[in-house]
Design a protein around this motif. Structure first.
Motif, short mmCIF file in Angstrom:
data_model
loop_
_atom_site.label_atom_id
_atom_site.label_comp_id
_atom_site.label_asym_id
_atom_site.label_seq_id
_atom_site.Cartn_x
_atom_site.Cartn_y
_atom_site.Cartn_z
N ALA A 162 0.83 -1.21 0.00
CA ALA A 162 0.00 0.00 0.00
C ALA A 162 0.87 1.25 0.00
N ALA A 163 1.58 1.44 -1.12
CA ALA A 163 2.49 2.56 -1.26
C ALA A 163 2.43 3.07 -2.71
N PRO A 164 2.39 4.40 -2.89
CA PRO A 164 2.28 5.42 -1.84
C PRO A 164 0.92 5.34 -1.14
N ALA A 165 0.84 5.90 0.05
CA ALA A 165 -0.36 5.78 0.88
C ALA A 165 -1.59 6.30 0.15
N ALA A 166 -2.65 5.50 0.19
CA ALA A 166 -3.93 5.88 -0.41
C ALA A 166 -5.03 5.07 0.25
N ARG A 167 -6.26 5.56 0.14
CA ARG A 167 -7.39 4.86 0.73
C ARG A 167 -7.64 3.56 -0.02
N LEU A 168 -7.81 2.47 0.72
CA LEU A 168 -8.10 1.17 0.13
C LEU A 168 -9.49 0.72 0.56
N GLY A 169 -10.22 0.12 -0.37
CA GLY A 169 -11.52 -0.42 -0.04
C GLY A 169 -11.39 -1.69 0.77
N SER A 170 -12.49 -2.06 1.43
CA SER A 170 -12.47 -3.25 2.29
C SER A 170 -12.18 -4.52 1.50
N ALA A 171 -12.60 -4.58 0.23
CA ALA A 171 -12.36 -5.78 -0.57
C ALA A 171 -10.88 -5.95 -0.86
N VAL A 172 -10.17 -4.86 -1.12
CA VAL A 172 -8.73 -4.94 -1.36
C VAL A 172 -8.01 -5.35 -0.09
N LEU A 173 -8.38 -4.76 1.03
CA LEU A 173 -7.77 -5.13 2.30
C LEU A 173 -8.02 -6.60 2.62
N ALA A 174 -9.23 -7.09 2.35
CA ALA A 174 -9.55 -8.49 2.64
C ALA A 174 -8.75 -9.45 1.78
N ALA A 175 -8.34 -9.01 0.60
CA ALA A 175 -7.57 -9.86 -0.30
C ALA A 175 -6.09 -9.90 0.05
N ALA A 176 -5.59 -8.89 0.77
CA ALA A 176 -4.15 -8.74 1.02
C ALA A 176 -3.60 -9.85 1.90
N ASP A 177 -2.57 -10.53 1.41
CA ASP A 177 -1.97 -11.64 2.16
C ASP A 177 -0.50 -11.81 1.75
N PRO A 178 0.36 -10.87 2.20
CA PRO A 178 0.12 -9.86 3.21
C PRO A 178 -0.18 -8.48 2.65
N LEU A 179 -0.63 -7.60 3.55
CA LEU A 179 -0.58 -6.16 3.36
C LEU A 179 0.81 -5.71 3.81
N VAL A 180 1.56 -5.06 2.92
CA VAL A 180 2.93 -4.61 3.24
C VAL A 180 2.93 -3.08 3.29
N VAL A 181 3.30 -2.53 4.43
CA VAL A 181 3.33 -1.07 4.60
C VAL A 181 4.50 -0.68 5.48
N ASN A 182 4.96 0.56 5.29
CA ASN A 182 5.93 1.10 6.25
C ASN A 182 5.15 1.86 7.33
N GLU A 183 5.85 2.48 8.25
CA GLU A 183 5.17 3.09 9.40
C GLU A 183 4.28 4.26 9.01
N SER A 184 4.71 5.08 8.04
CA SER A 184 3.87 6.21 7.65
C SER A 184 2.64 5.73 6.89
N GLU A 185 2.79 4.72 6.06
CA GLU A 185 1.64 4.16 5.34
C GLU A 185 0.66 3.48 6.29
N ALA A 186 1.21 2.82 7.31
CA ALA A 186 0.35 2.21 8.34
C ALA A 186 -0.45 3.28 9.06
N ALA A 187 0.21 4.38 9.42
CA ALA A 187 -0.47 5.46 10.13
C ALA A 187 -1.60 6.03 9.28
N PHE A 188 -1.35 6.18 7.99
CA PHE A 188 -2.39 6.71 7.09
C PHE A 188 -3.61 5.79 7.06
N LEU A 189 -3.38 4.49 6.87
CA LEU A 189 -4.49 3.55 6.78
C LEU A 189 -5.29 3.51 8.08
N LEU A 190 -4.59 3.51 9.20
CA LEU A 190 -5.28 3.45 10.48
C LEU A 190 -6.07 4.73 10.76
N GLU A 191 -5.46 5.87 10.46
CA GLU A 191 -6.17 7.14 10.66
C GLU A 191 -7.39 7.22 9.74
#
Length: 337
Positions: A162-191
Motif C-alpha cells: 500500500a504505497a504510496p499511501a492511499a485509501r483502500l476499499g475493504s475488498a482490497v484489504l480483505a484480499a491482502a496476504d500480506p498487506l505490506v506497509v511502512n510506518e507512515s503508510e500504516a499510520a495513514f491507513l489506520l487514521e
C-alpha cells in the motif's frame, strides 16, 4: 521461458535522481547534482527484484514509446521478466524525480504518465496473465480502481504493497496476504479507518491494529530496524491454496494474533531508493516457492539491506549469488571476524 509464478501488476517509471545537501524548505532553492536517469517505478522495481533472486516473473503495466520506455524494457528483460503484457501506449513513460540527501534518505515526486493507462479495461484484457498466477503483487502507483480489479479477481495469493499511501476499499484489504506497509503508510491507513495504532514504540500493536482492518496477514517494514510480521488464523487454513477465494470469512484479529519481529542486517546506507520494492519482490518469490511468511520476510530483509548499500533502484538489487556474498560479508563484519 518458465511459466510465471509471480505476476507484478503496477507502475514503470524512469527515475530522475539528483543529490542534494538538504531538503529545501518552503520557498528555498537548493543546488543539486547533475540528473542521473535510471529505471524505476514501484511495480517494475518489484518485478526486477523478483527476477534477480531467481523468480519466474511477469510484469503487467504500461510505458510510452520513448527512450524512457526503452530503458525500462531493457532493465526488465535483463532480469528475466516476461514482458508479454507490458503495453506501449500513447503517453509519456512515467517519471519519478528523486532527491537524495547525504544520509541516503530520499524524497520522491512521481508523474504517472503512461501508468494512468493501467486501467480496469486494460487489466480485463490481460486477465490471463494475472488471474490464476500463484502470487500477484500490487502497489498504488496505478489507479486504485485498477488495483481493486486485480485484488478481487486474482485466484492466487495477493501481496498488496500500500504505497504510496492511499485509501483502500475493504475488498482490497480483505484480499491482502500480506498487506505490506511502512510506518507512515500504516499510520495513514489506520487514521483513515478511524482506528488506534497503539503506542508509538509498540510496532506489534500497530501490526495487530492493521490486521483488524481485514487483511489476512501484515508485514510492517521498519527500515533499519527490520520488519514485523503479524498473522491471524485463516478460515481457509485447512484447505489447499488453490481453493482460496477472496471473500471467505476470516475471524477478526485480536491481541492473541501471532506477531514476530524480524531484524535487519546493520549496514551503512548509501541510497534507500527502491529498498522497499526490493523487499516486496524478494518476499513474493519466497511465498511463491511455498515459504512461510516469516521465512519470506527474512530473505526480503537481507535483499533490502544489500540494496541500500548501492546507488539507484533496480541497479542496486542483488542476484542470489551477490546476496549470499554480501550477507556473509555483513555477518562477518558484525561478528568482528
Amino acid at each position: 521461458m518458465q511459466t510465471p509464478q509471480v505476476v507484478v501488476v503496477g507502475s514503470a517509471n524512469a527515475d530522475l535522481v539528483l543529490d542534494i545537501d538538504h531538503r529545501p524548505a518552503p520557498g528555498e532553492t537548493v543546488i543539486g547534482s547533475d540528473v542521473v536517469t535510471t529505471p524505476g517505478g514501484k511495480g517494475a522495481n518489484q518485478a526486477v527484484a523478483a527476477g534477480k533472486v531467481g523468480g519466474a516473473v511477469a510484469f503487467v503495466g504500461c510505458v510510452g514509446d520513448d527512450d524512457h520506455g526503452a530503458l525500462l524494457r531493457d532493465s526488465l528483460s535483463s532480469a528475466g521478466v516476461d514482458l508479454t503484457d507490458l503495453r506501449t501506449v500513447d503517453a509519456p513513460t512515467g517519471t519519478a524525480t528523486i532527491m537524495v540527501t547525504p544520509d541516503g534518505e530520499n524524497s520522491i515526486i512521481v508523474s504517472p504518465g503512461a501508468n494512468r493507462h493501467v486501467t480496469p479495461a486494460m487489466l480485463e484484457e490481460t486477465r490471463s496473465s494475472w488471474g490464476a498466477a500463484p502470487v500477484v503483487v500490487l502497489q498504488l502507483e496505478i489507479p486504485v480502481e485498477s488495483v481493486a480489479v486485480v485484488a478481487t479477481g486474482a485466484r492466487g495469493r495477493v501481496v498488496v504493497n500500500a504505497a504510496p499511501a492511499a485509501r483502500l476499499g475493504s475488498a482490497v484489504l480483505a484480499a491482502a496476504d500480506p498487506l505490506v506497509v511502512n510506518e507512515s503508510e500504516a499510520a495513514f491507513l489506520l487514521e483513515d479507518a478511524g482506528a488506534a495504532a497503539g503506542p508509538a514504540d509498540d510496532t506489534g500493536a500497530t501490526a495487530r491494529a492493521l490486521l483488524r482492518l481485514g487483511p489476512r496477514s501484515v508485514v510492517l517494514t521498519l527500515g533499519a530496524a527490520g520488519a514485523v510480521v503479524a498473522e491471524t488464523r485463516r478460515a481457509d487454513a485447512d484447505r489447499p491454496s488453490d481453493d482460496v477465494r477472496v471473500g471467505d470469512e476470516v475471524p477478526p484479529a485480536d491481541d492473541a494474533a501471532e506477531v514476530v519481529r524480524v531484524p535487519a542486517l546493520r549496514v551503512e546506507a548509501v541510497d534507500t531508493t527502491g529498498a522497499g520494492d526490493s523487499f516486496v519482490g524478494a518476499l513474493a518469490v519466497e511465498l511463491a516457492a511455498g515459504a512461510t511468511l516469516e521465512r519470506a520476510v527474512r530473505l526480503a530483509t537481507r535483499v533490502a539491506a544489500v540494496a541500500v548499500t548501492r546507488r539507484g533502484a533496480q541497479t542496486s538489487f542483488p542476484t542470489l549469488e551477490e546476496l549470499e556474498r554480501a550477507a556473509t560479508q555483513l555477518q562477518d563484519r558484525e561478528s568482528g571476524r
